[in-house]
Design an enzyme around this catalytic site. Structure first.
Site, PDB file in Angstrom:
ATOM      1  N   TYR A 101       0.859  -1.191   0.000  1.00 27.46           N
ATOM      2  CA  TYR A 101       0.000   0.000   0.000  1.00 27.46           C
ATOM      3  C   TYR A 101       0.892   1.237   0.000  1.00 27.46           C
ATOM      4  CZ  TYR A 101      -4.325   2.496   0.264  1.00 27.46           C
ATOM      5  OH  TYR A 101      -5.374   3.324  -0.043  1.00 27.46           O
ATOM      6  N   LYS A 172      -6.180  -1.892  -0.723  1.00 25.16           N
ATOM      7  CA  LYS A 172      -7.034  -1.734   0.459  1.00 25.16           C
ATOM      8  C   LYS A 172      -7.616  -3.072   0.903  1.00 25.16           C
ATOM      9  CE  LYS A 172      -7.221   2.348   2.248  1.00 25.16           C
ATOM     10  NZ  LYS A 172      -7.993   3.515   1.851  1.00 25.16           N
TER      11      LYS A 172
END
Length: 562
Positions: A101, A172
Site C-alpha cells: 500500500y 485496500k
C-alpha cells in the site's frame, strides 16, 4: 476462521486448481491430494509446509532491490496463491505494508498498465453501463461481502490515474484481509472506468482503460446509481467502501448513499476516524481533552473537512457547544483561511468557515489570512496537513506554532511520501524534539540529540479493517457516524503513549489483529445499540468476531464430482 479441521470439498482438479489463487497450495499439496486432484507430475516431488514456502518467498522478495519490483513480486504471489501471500505479509507486516500500500502503491497506480500481468477484480466501464448486472455475475468471488470501489480520479495525491486507480482497491482489500481477518473470498475490488482527463494516460499507447474524457454531471451520477443498484441486486448485504473519488463527487456520493446502503468513504470517514483516535490518544497522554485544543488544517477538501467534522463531534461529546467547537477549528486552503462570505465554497466547506467576529482583531499582511497568519493569531495546539502539497509546513510556520505551544501536535498526513507537508525529521529538529508527530506515510524513527523519536503512521489501516470486521460480524445494515466515533475511541485505548506515558502514539503493526478485533467489537456494539444490527450478547459478539476472522492456513481438500 479457516483453521477448520473439516475438509473442504473442491470441484476443480489439475491445472485448473493450480490456477485458482484462493485454493492453490502449490508445493504444499499432500501426496493424497496430488493423487486425488490429478496434480502428480505438475509439482516438484517434495511436499512443503506453508512456513517453508514463506521462507522461500521471503528470500525471493529480499532479492529485489526496488520497491516497485517488490510490489510486483508480491502481487504475483497474490494472483497465484492467496493463502501463501497473506501468511507472508502477516509475518512481515511492518516491512511489507509500505510495499503493498502507501507509498509504493502510488507508483504502481501510475504505472498500472505498464506492469499489468493478470486481471483482479472488476473493470466496469461506461460503455458497458447497460450490462452491469452481467459484469457483476462474472466476478471470480461469488459470496462478496466487502467491495472497495474507485473511479480513479483522485488517487492519493497523484490525481487522475484512470483505471490505474485499481491498484488502490486491490491494496485496500489486501489490508482488510491481512489486518482485519476478512477472508479474501469475500472481497471484490472494482474500478468504475468513466474515462480519464489525464493527457499522459490518454496519450500512452499502453493505457488499458477507456480512452475518453471523463463522464461528468447527470450521466456520471446515473452510472454510479446503476452500479449501486446492480450491487444491491447481486449482493444486498455487501459493505461498499468508496475510495479516492474526487472532491466534487466524494462527499455528494457519501451523502446520497450513506442512509440507503451499508457504505462509507475511507478518505473522508476512515481518515477522520484514525486521526481523531490518534488525537484522543495524544490528548490523554498530555492529560488534556480534545475540546481544549485549537486546531488548524492545511487542506480544506473533503478529507480535511471530514476530519474537522469528526473532531467537532468529539469536542461536543466532551461537553462544549457546536458553535464553540467550530470556533476552535481553522481551515486553510490555497486561498487562505476559510471565512464567512468567501465565494465559491462548497457546502461542506461553508459549515467550517470562521466568523468575522473571531478574526476581526487578527494581524495580517495583505488580503485574507495565510497559514503563517493563522499560526500567529490563532495560536493552534494542533496542526494537520491534508493538502497534498509538499513542504508547506515550513520552518517558519512550525517555529511560529512552537512559540505559543510547548508540545505542538503536528500531523502531516498527505500521501504518498513525496507529498508530505514536512518530514518528521524537520519538525522534530525545528521544535527541538518537543513536537508530537504522526504522518500518513511510513517514516523511520527520528534521532535528535541522541534520543530516538518514534513516528506513528496515522494510517487508515488501523481503522477500516476493524470497521469491516465489525460490520460483517453482526451483518450491520449501515455504517453510522456513531459507529465511526466508537472506532476512534477504541483505537485511542490501544495507544502505548496513552497507556504508559511513553512509546509510540499508535500500537505497532504487529498488534494490528488485536486492534482490529477491539475496533470491531466497539463498532458492532454501537451498530446493535443503534438498531442497525440484530441484538446479541457480548459473549456471542466476541465469538462472532472470532468466527469471522480468517487466518492464512491451508485446509485439507477432498474432491467432489462436478
Amino acid at each position: 476462521m479457516n483453521n477448520d479441521k473439516r475438509p473442504l470439498y473442491i470441484p476443480y482438479a489439475g491445472p485448473a486448481l493450480l490456477a485458482t489463487p484462493l485454493l492453490n497450495k502449490g508445493s504444499a499439496f499432500s501426496g493424497e491430494e496430488r493423487s486425488s486432484f490429478n496434480l502428480e507430475g505438475l509439482l516438484p516431488e517434495t511436499t512443503e509446509t506453508i512456513q517453508e514456502q514463506v521462507e522461500r518467498a521471503y528470500q525471493q522478495y529480499k532479492s529485489f532491490e526496488s520497491d516497485m519490483d517488490k510490489h510486483i513480486y508480491l502481487r504475483n504471489i497474490q494472483d497465484t496463491n492467496e493463502t501463501l501471500y497473506y501468511r507472508l505479509v502477516q509475518n512481515h507486516i511492518s516491512e511489507m505494508m509500505p510495499i503493498i500500500y502507501t507509498p509504493t502503491v502510488g507508483a504502481a497506480c501510475e504505472n498500472f498498465s505498464n506492469i499489468y500481468r493478470r486481471g483482479r477484480g472488476l473493470f466496469i466501464s461506461y460503455p458497458n453501463r447497460d450490462r452491469i448486472d452481467d459484469l457483476l455475475n462474472n466476478a471470480a468471488n461469488h459470496n462478496v461481502k466487502v467491495i472497495v470501489v474507485t473511479d480513479g480520479e483522485r488517487i492519493l495525491g497523484l490525481g487522475d490515474q484512470g483505471i490505474g486507480g485499481m491498484g488502490i482497491p486491490i491494496g485496500k482489500l489486501s489490508l482488510y484481509t491481512a489486518c482485519g481477518g476478512i477472508s479474501p473470498a469475500y472481497t471484490l475490488p472494482i474500478v468504475l472506468d468513466v474515462g480519464t482527463n489525464n493527457p499522459q494516460r490518454l496519450a500512452d499507447p499502453m493505457y488499458m482503460g477507456w480512452r475518453h474524457p471523463r463522464i461528468t454531471g447527470p450521466d456520471y451520477d446515473a452510472f454510479v446509481e446503476e452500479f449501486i443498484q446492480a450491487v444491491q441486486r447481486r449482493w444486498p448485504d455487501a459493505l461498499i467502501q468508496f475510495e479516492d473519488f474526487a472532491q466534487k463527487n466524494a462527499m455528494p456520493l457519501l451523502e446520497r448513499y450513506k442512509d440507503r446502503i451499508c457504505c462509507f468513504n475511507d478518505d473522508i470517514q476512515g481518515t477522520a476516524a484514525v486521526t481523531v483516535g490518534s488525537l484522543l490518544a495524544a490528548c490523554k497522554a498530555a492529560g488534556t481533552k480534545l475540546s481544549d485544543q485549537r486546531i488548524t488544517f492545511l487542506g480544506a477538501g473533503s478529507a480535511g473537512c471530514g476530519i474537522a467534522e469528526a473532531i467537532i463531534a468529539q469536542m461536543v461529546s466532551e461537553g462544549i457547544s457546536d458553535e464553540k467547537a467550530r470556533s476552535q477549528v481553522y481551515m486553510v486552503d490555497r486561498w487562505g483561511l476559510l471565512q464567512e462570505g468567501m465565494p465559491n465554497l462548497l457546502d461542506f466547506q461553508q459549515r467550517l468557515v470562521q466568523k468575522f467576529d473571531n478574526t476581526k482583531k487578527w494581524e495580517n499582511e495583505g488580503n485574507g489570512f495565510s497559514l503563517l497568519d493563522v499560526m500567529h493569531n490563532a495560536k493552534p495546539t494542533i496542526l494537520i496537513g491534508v493538502s497534498g502539497a509538499p513542504g508547506l509546513f515550513s520552518e517558519e510556520v512550525i517555529k511560529e506554532m512552537h512559540k505559543h505551544c510547548k508540545r505542538p501536535i503536528v500531523f502531516p498526513l498527505s500521501n504518498p511520501t513525496s507529498r508530505v507537508e514536512a518530514t518528521p525529521n524537520d519538525i522534530i529538529r525545528w521544535t527541538n524534539g518537543e513536537a508530537l508527530v504522526a504522518t500518513g506515510s511510513p517514516f523511520e524513527p527520528v534521532v535528535h540529540e541522541g534520543r530516538s523519536y518514534p513516528i506513528a503512521q496515522c494510517n487508515n489501516s488501523y481503522i477500516f479493517p476493524g470497521i469491516g470486521l465489525g460490520v460483517l460480524a453482526v451483518n450491520a445494515k449501515r455504517v453510522t457516524d456513531e459507529m465511526l466515533m466508537e472506532s476512534s475511541r477504541a483505537l485511542a485505548t490501544c495507544s502505548p503513549l496513552a497507556i504508559n506515558g511513553n512509546g509510540a502514539l499508535l500500537p505497532p503493526l504487529e498488534e494490528i489483529h488485536l486492534v482490529s478485533k477491539k475496533i470491531a467489537f466497539a463498532v458492532a456494539k454501537k451498530a446493535i445499540e443503534q438498531g442497525v444490527a440484530l441484538e446479541i450478547t457480548d459473549e456471542a459478539l466476541n465469538d462472532a468476531i472470532d468466527q469471522a476472522f480468517w487466518q492464512p492456513v491451508y485446509r485439507r481438500y477432498k474432491r467432489t464430482a462436478f
